[in-house]
Design a protein around this motif. Sequence first.
Motif, PDB file in Angstrom:
ATOM      1  N   ALA A  26     -38.029 -46.902  60.508  1.00 13.13           N
ATOM      2  CA  ALA A  26     -37.962 -47.659  61.806  1.00 13.13           C
ATOM      3  C   ALA A  26     -38.927 -48.350  62.133  1.00 13.13           C
ATOM      4  N   LEU A  27     -40.533 -47.969  61.839  1.00 12.82           N
ATOM      5  CA  LEU A  27     -41.424 -48.822  62.107  1.00 12.82           C
ATOM      6  C   LEU A  27     -42.150 -48.949  60.606  1.00 12.82           C
ATOM      7  N   PRO A  28     -41.749 -49.614  59.736  1.00 17.06           N
ATOM      8  CA  PRO A  28     -42.430 -49.885  58.584  1.00 17.06           C
ATOM      9  C   PRO A  28     -44.090 -50.478  58.716  1.00 17.06           C
ATOM     10  N   GLN A  29     -44.181 -50.870  59.938  1.00 14.53           N
ATOM     11  CA  GLN A  29     -45.803 -51.423  60.123  1.00 14.53           C
ATOM     12  C   GLN A  29     -46.674 -50.254  60.253  1.00 14.53           C
ATOM     13  N   ILE A  30     -46.227 -49.062  60.284  1.00  8.28           N
ATOM     14  CA  ILE A  30     -47.403 -47.829  60.691  1.00  8.28           C
ATOM     15  C   ILE A  30     -48.238 -47.592  59.583  1.00  8.28           C
ATOM     16  N   TYR A  31     -49.388 -47.128  59.844  1.00  7.44           N
ATOM     17  CA  TYR A  31     -50.081 -46.543  59.002  1.00  7.44           C
ATOM     18  C   TYR A  31     -50.077 -44.738  59.003  1.00  7.44           C
ATOM     19  N   THR A  32     -50.089 -44.161  57.863  1.00  5.70           N
ATOM     20  CA  THR A  32     -49.718 -42.753  57.678  1.00  5.70           C
ATOM     21  C   THR A  32     -51.083 -42.012  57.137  1.00  5.70           C
ATOM     22  N   VAL A  33     -51.483 -41.097  57.567  1.00  2.68           N
ATOM     23  CA  VAL A  33     -52.529 -40.212  56.871  1.00  2.68           C
ATOM     24  C   VAL A  33     -52.258 -38.879  57.164  1.00  2.68           C
ATOM     25  N   SER A  34     -52.503 -37.936  55.913  1.00  4.57           N
ATOM     26  CA  SER A  34     -52.311 -36.691  56.115  1.00  4.57           C
ATOM     27  C   SER A  34     -53.430 -35.998  55.467  1.00  4.57           C
ATOM     28  N   PRO A  35     -53.973 -34.891  55.899  1.00  2.04           N
ATOM     29  CA  PRO A  35     -54.936 -33.889  55.248  1.00  2.04           C
ATOM     30  C   PRO A  35     -54.288 -33.369  54.170  1.00  2.04           C
ATOM     31  N   ASP A  36     -53.056 -33.006  54.015  1.00  2.00           N
ATOM     32  CA  ASP A  36     -52.571 -32.453  52.742  1.00  2.00           C
ATOM     33  C   ASP A  36     -52.347 -33.635  51.543  1.00  2.00           C
ATOM     34  N   GLU A  37     -52.518 -34.762  51.851  1.00  2.00           N
ATOM     35  CA  GLU A  37     -52.794 -35.561  50.652  1.00  2.00           C
ATOM     36  C   GLU A  37     -54.019 -35.691  50.067  1.00  2.00           C
ATOM     37  N   PHE A  38     -55.070 -35.657  51.107  1.00  2.00           N
ATOM     38  CA  PHE A  38     -56.453 -35.588  50.594  1.00  2.00           C
ATOM     39  C   PHE A  38     -56.659 -34.301  49.926  1.00  2.00           C
ATOM     40  N   MET A  73     -57.932 -46.885  63.125  1.00  2.00           N
ATOM     41  CA  MET A  73     -58.181 -47.271  64.329  1.00  2.00           C
ATOM     42  C   MET A  73     -58.803 -48.300  64.716  1.00  2.00           C
ATOM     43  N   ALA A  74     -59.964 -48.467  63.846  1.00  2.00           N
ATOM     44  CA  ALA A  74     -61.065 -49.295  64.409  1.00  2.00           C
ATOM     45  C   ALA A  74     -60.276 -50.818  63.741  1.00  2.00           C
ATOM     46  N   VAL A  75     -59.229 -50.790  62.838  1.00  2.00           N
ATOM     47  CA  VAL A  75     -58.755 -52.365  62.604  1.00  2.00           C
ATOM     48  C   VAL A  75     -57.584 -52.578  63.531  1.00  2.00           C
ATOM     49  N   GLY A  76     -57.208 -51.416  64.471  1.00  2.00           N
ATOM     50  CA  GLY A  76     -56.434 -51.834  65.502  1.00  2.00           C
ATOM     51  C   GLY A  76     -54.992 -51.510  65.121  1.00  2.00           C
ATOM     52  N   LYS A  77     -54.556 -50.911  64.135  1.00  2.00           N
ATOM     53  CA  LYS A  77     -53.043 -50.907  64.034  1.00  2.00           C
ATOM     54  C   LYS A  77     -52.506 -50.253  65.155  1.00  2.00           C
ATOM     55  N   GLN A  78     -51.352 -50.919  65.371  1.00  2.00           N
ATOM     56  CA  GLN A  78     -50.581 -50.491  66.573  1.00  2.00           C
ATOM     57  C   GLN A  78     -50.089 -48.763  66.705  1.00  2.00           C
ATOM     58  N   PHE A  79     -49.596 -48.396  65.162  1.00  2.00           N
ATOM     59  CA  PHE A  79     -49.050 -47.015  65.458  1.00  2.00           C
ATOM     60  C   PHE A  79     -49.932 -46.486  64.056  1.00  2.00           C
ATOM     61  N   VAL A  80     -50.522 -45.148  64.207  1.00  2.00           N
ATOM     62  CA  VAL A  80     -51.150 -44.507  63.227  1.00  2.00           C
ATOM     63  C   VAL A  80     -50.430 -43.121  63.430  1.00  2.00           C
ATOM     64  N   VAL A  81     -49.836 -42.600  62.273  1.00  2.00           N
ATOM     65  CA  VAL A  81     -49.116 -41.698  62.251  1.00  2.00           C
ATOM     66  C   VAL A  81     -49.846 -40.419  61.209  1.00  2.00           C
ATOM     67  N   THR A  82     -50.009 -39.311  61.769  1.00  2.00           N
ATOM     68  CA  THR A  82     -50.520 -38.230  61.077  1.00  2.00           C
ATOM     69  C   THR A  82     -49.977 -36.949  61.302  1.00  2.00           C
ATOM     70  N   GLU A  83     -49.562 -36.303  60.128  1.00  2.00           N
ATOM     71  CA  GLU A  83     -48.950 -34.806  60.211  1.00  2.00           C
ATOM     72  C   GLU A  83     -49.495 -33.756  59.670  1.00  2.00           C
ATOM     73  N   TYR A  84     -49.587 -32.747  60.491  1.00  2.00           N
ATOM     74  CA  TYR A  84     -50.208 -31.504  59.902  1.00  2.00           C
ATOM     75  C   TYR A  84     -50.072 -30.500  61.029  1.00  2.00           C
ATOM     76  N   PRO A  85     -50.072 -29.040  60.466  1.00  2.00           N
ATOM     77  CA  PRO A  85     -49.992 -28.216  61.462  1.00  2.00           C
ATOM     78  C   PRO A  85     -51.226 -27.952  62.400  1.00  2.00           C
ATOM     79  N   PHE A  86     -51.370 -28.823  63.138  1.00  2.00           N
ATOM     80  CA  PHE A  86     -52.464 -29.019  64.225  1.00  2.00           C
ATOM     81  C   PHE A  86     -52.996 -27.837  64.970  1.00  2.00           C
ATOM     82  N   SER A  87     -54.248 -27.368  65.031  1.00  2.00           N
ATOM     83  CA  SER A  87     -54.562 -26.510  65.894  1.00  2.00           C
ATOM     84  C   SER A  87     -55.834 -26.748  66.747  1.00  2.00           C
ATOM     85  N   LEU A  88     -56.166 -25.976  67.619  1.00  2.00           N
ATOM     86  CA  LEU A  88     -57.187 -26.147  68.607  1.00  2.00           C
ATOM     87  C   LEU A  88     -58.500 -27.007  67.740  1.00  2.00           C
TER      88      LEU A  88
END
Length: 203
Positions: A26-38, A73-88
Amino acid sequence: MNKYLILLAGPPATGKSYLVHLIRKALPQIYTVSPDEFKQDLAENIGFDNLQEKSILEKQVWKYYYEALNIYMAVGKQFVVTEYPFSLKQRKQLKELSQKHGYSVITIRLAADFDVLWQRRIARDLADDRHLSFIMTHFHHGDTLSNRHLADDLITKKAFEEIIKDRQYNDFSLGKLYEIDVTDFAKVDYRPLIDELVSLADE
């Protein structure tokens, strides 16, 4: 232009990667990043011989992950999407990065019945397309395992339940929260959420 950091949260096996795919369509212009990829990339390029080395690599993962988020974020991408089982553990850093770069945060938290999650989790770990490093105490590029049931770092049902509870995966939120019950994937309608995200692109 308003900018958004979208966090796909919730326990493992809730379908976060699939939702990233839907959002990207739906939003092909997003940036995505995932800890699991690293994690996967470092396992392939560096590898580990025991759990201590695996833990050291994971610390490096988080260093690279936050650096990548900071750059996106520094380059100002409108949408940055990241997925992970986030915790505190990640909340403070994510909040600081979003404030530093002027991003509004949206948390999409996926939740499901535990027994359903467990069946999905073990099926995922045993699947051939699951990177072997996630279920082994040792891994180097080229390693294979024909019988995944013999992997020496498979999580148990009890440990899986304790991790979800102790790390409070079902409680994580930052910014505006959407919660979706994904116990039955066939009954989940992501369209209202996707439409709302698309509408943000025009604001």
